[in-house]
Write a protein that holds these residues in place. Structure first.
Motif, PDB file in Angstrom:
ATOM      1  N   TRP A  72       0.743  -1.001   0.050  1.00  0.00           N
ATOM      2  CA  TRP A  72      -0.250  -0.062  -0.328  1.00  0.00           C
ATOM      3  C   TRP A  72       1.391   1.082  -0.115  1.00  0.00           C
ATOM      4  CZ3 TRP A  72      -5.352   0.619  -0.425  1.00  0.00           C
ATOM      5  CH2 TRP A  72      -6.208  -1.399   0.009  1.00  0.00           C
ATOM      6  N   ALA A  74       0.141   5.576  -0.668  1.00  0.00           N
ATOM      7  CA  ALA A  74      -0.624   6.602  -1.365  1.00  0.00           C
ATOM      8  C   ALA A  74      -0.033   8.182  -1.914  1.00  0.00           C
ATOM      9  CB  ALA A  74      -1.098   7.743   0.178  1.00  0.00           C
ATOM     10  N   TYR A  97      -4.808   9.947  -4.340  1.00  0.00           N
ATOM     11  CA  TYR A  97      -4.844   8.104  -4.483  1.00  0.00           C
ATOM     12  C   TYR A  97      -4.190   7.296  -3.841  1.00  0.00           C
ATOM     13  CZ  TYR A  97      -1.326   7.649  -8.207  1.00  0.00           C
ATOM     14  OH  TYR A  97      -0.131   8.104  -8.457  1.00  0.00           O
ATOM     15  N   LEU A  98      -4.626   6.075  -3.750  1.00  0.00           N
ATOM     16  CA  LEU A  98      -3.804   5.385  -2.540  1.00  0.00           C
ATOM     17  C   LEU A  98      -3.814   3.883  -3.918  1.00  0.00           C
ATOM     18  CD1 LEU A  98      -6.436   4.425   0.011  1.00  0.00           C
ATOM     19  CD2 LEU A  98      -3.946   5.393  -0.107  1.00  0.00           C
TER      20      LEU A  98
END
Length: 397
Positions: A72, A74, A97-98
């Protein structure tokens, strides 16, 4: 204006001394200063006139990325433009956005994203990434919106000399766009797009298509549609509807073997709205690399298929009907997009690994459709032919 550009560059210098604030956060950016001169008096083209101007295309982009873990991250990007006169090119938050990367072959993004219509969509503002000063405007300055809110998924696979990328995205967007001289708010929902890309050694092919529901926010046209329906001019009323489906198709090809290169891109945009003409645009570019210099030649063209008004309204019977017919016909005239042919020759000098100087000459020839991107005084006898001279500095950090 010069002070504003210098201020933006000062900000970028301050940040560039720290490319990584921590092991998890990375900062990067890009800047460009573009000066231009148009050799035609009392005529404006994309913000350029018969005096040197630096404002229309100069900008700075600042991007930060935080890596939460292996899967993950960002990303946020802010774009600061020296000229905010165009509604679709305002300064502000460009990306937010991620990113989820479950495997090496799959990447999913969620948030405010750059709409991947074209080959250069993800970096069309990063001048250092391509040979021209600006990408050919016949393709890249259409009324398509640059960002959207939604989800984008990419799957990659390949072999030793072959790589394939499949991409799909879904979302919505709202904002302001220009269609000819009409400036309007818009909403797009159920935006669905697909992209296929194949890389074979030095050669790349790209095809894409998107569909969406579009709604234009032009109160005067809505009122006109209601009046036409009330008077039983139903075909005319249907021709000025402000809601319908929109479609875009694109094909691109790139070949680059480091000594010479070729680029081409074609796009076709069509909607169900009668007031929005069909546009077909393309460019072809060829160039050679003699490090640290790059020389290139580009031809670009845009063709417009204008839809004819229904002309149900009788003339000469009543003054109110005459005014109604005039207002109806003027909508089709005002919504005609610009059409233009351009020959561009240019040179790029890579002064440093992250700094390039560029110079270009463009011969502009407008078609017999509206203003062809030019802004001229009323009753002007301008023949829609002019020359544009550009110089630029592109920097990434």
């Amino acid at each position: 204006m010069r002070h504003k550009i210098l201020y933006l560059l000062f900000i970028s210098i301050m940040f560039s001394h720290s490319s990584a604030f921590s092991n998890d956060f990375e900062f990067s950016g890009y800047a460009r200063v573009i000066g231009g001169y148009l050799d035609e008096k009392d005529v404006e083209y994309k913000g350029y006139e018969d005096s040197i101007k630096f404002s229309p295309s100069s900008l700075i982009g600042l991007q930060g990325e935080y890596q939460f873990n292996n899967n993950w991250s960002a990303t946020a990007q802010v774009l600061l433009r020296s000229d905010n006169t165009t509604a679709s090119d305002n300064s502000g938050l460009e990306w937010l956005y991620l990113t989820y990367t479950p495997t090496d072959n799959i990447q999913i993004k969620l948030g405010k994203l750059r709409t991947p219509f074209f080959t250069l969509s993800d970096f069309s503002d990063v001048g250092f990434a391509y040979p021209w000063i600006n990408p050919p405007q016949q393709v890249y300055d259409t009324y398509l919106f640059k960002t959207f809110n939604g989800i984008d998924a990419v799957y990659k696979f390949g072999a030793e000399s072959l790589d394939v990328t499949l991409e799909g995205y879904y979302g919505e967007e709202s904002g302001e766009i220009g269609i000819g001289t009409l400036k309007t708010g818009f909403e797009v929902d159920n935006l669905l797009g697909f992209i296929g890309k194949i890389n074979i050694e030095n050669l790349e092919f790209r095809v894409s298509r998107y569909n969406g529901n579009i709604k234009l926010d032009i109160e005067e046209i809505k009122q006109l549609e209601n009046v036409l329906n009330d008077l039983n001019f139903t075909r005319s009323a249907n021709s000025v509807q402000t809601q319908g489906r929109a479609h875009a198709e694109q094909f691109g090809i790139v070949y680059d073997n480091l000594d010479y290169f070729f680029r081409g891109e074609w796009v076709r945009i069509k909607t169900d709205l009668g007031i929005v003409p069909i546009i077909q645009s393309y460019y072809l570019t060829a160039g050679v690399n003699y490090a640290p210099f790059t020389y290139h030649l580009t031809f670009a063209d845009s063709d417009v298929d204008i839809r004819s008004p229904e002309n149900e309204i009788p003339l000469g019977i009543d003054a109110d009907l005459d005014r109604l017919a005039y207002g109806y016909n003027s909508i089709f005239e005002d919504s005609t997009p610009d059409s233009l042919k351009t020959w561009t020759i240019g040179v790029r000098w890579d002064v440093l690994p992250n700094l390039a100087l560029k110079a270009e000459f463009s011969a502009l020839e407008g078609n017999n459709v509206k203003d062809s991107f030019f802004v001229t005084p009323e009753n002007s006898n301008f023949d829609k032919k002019a020359s544009l001279y550009l110089i630029g500095l592109d920097w990434v950090f």
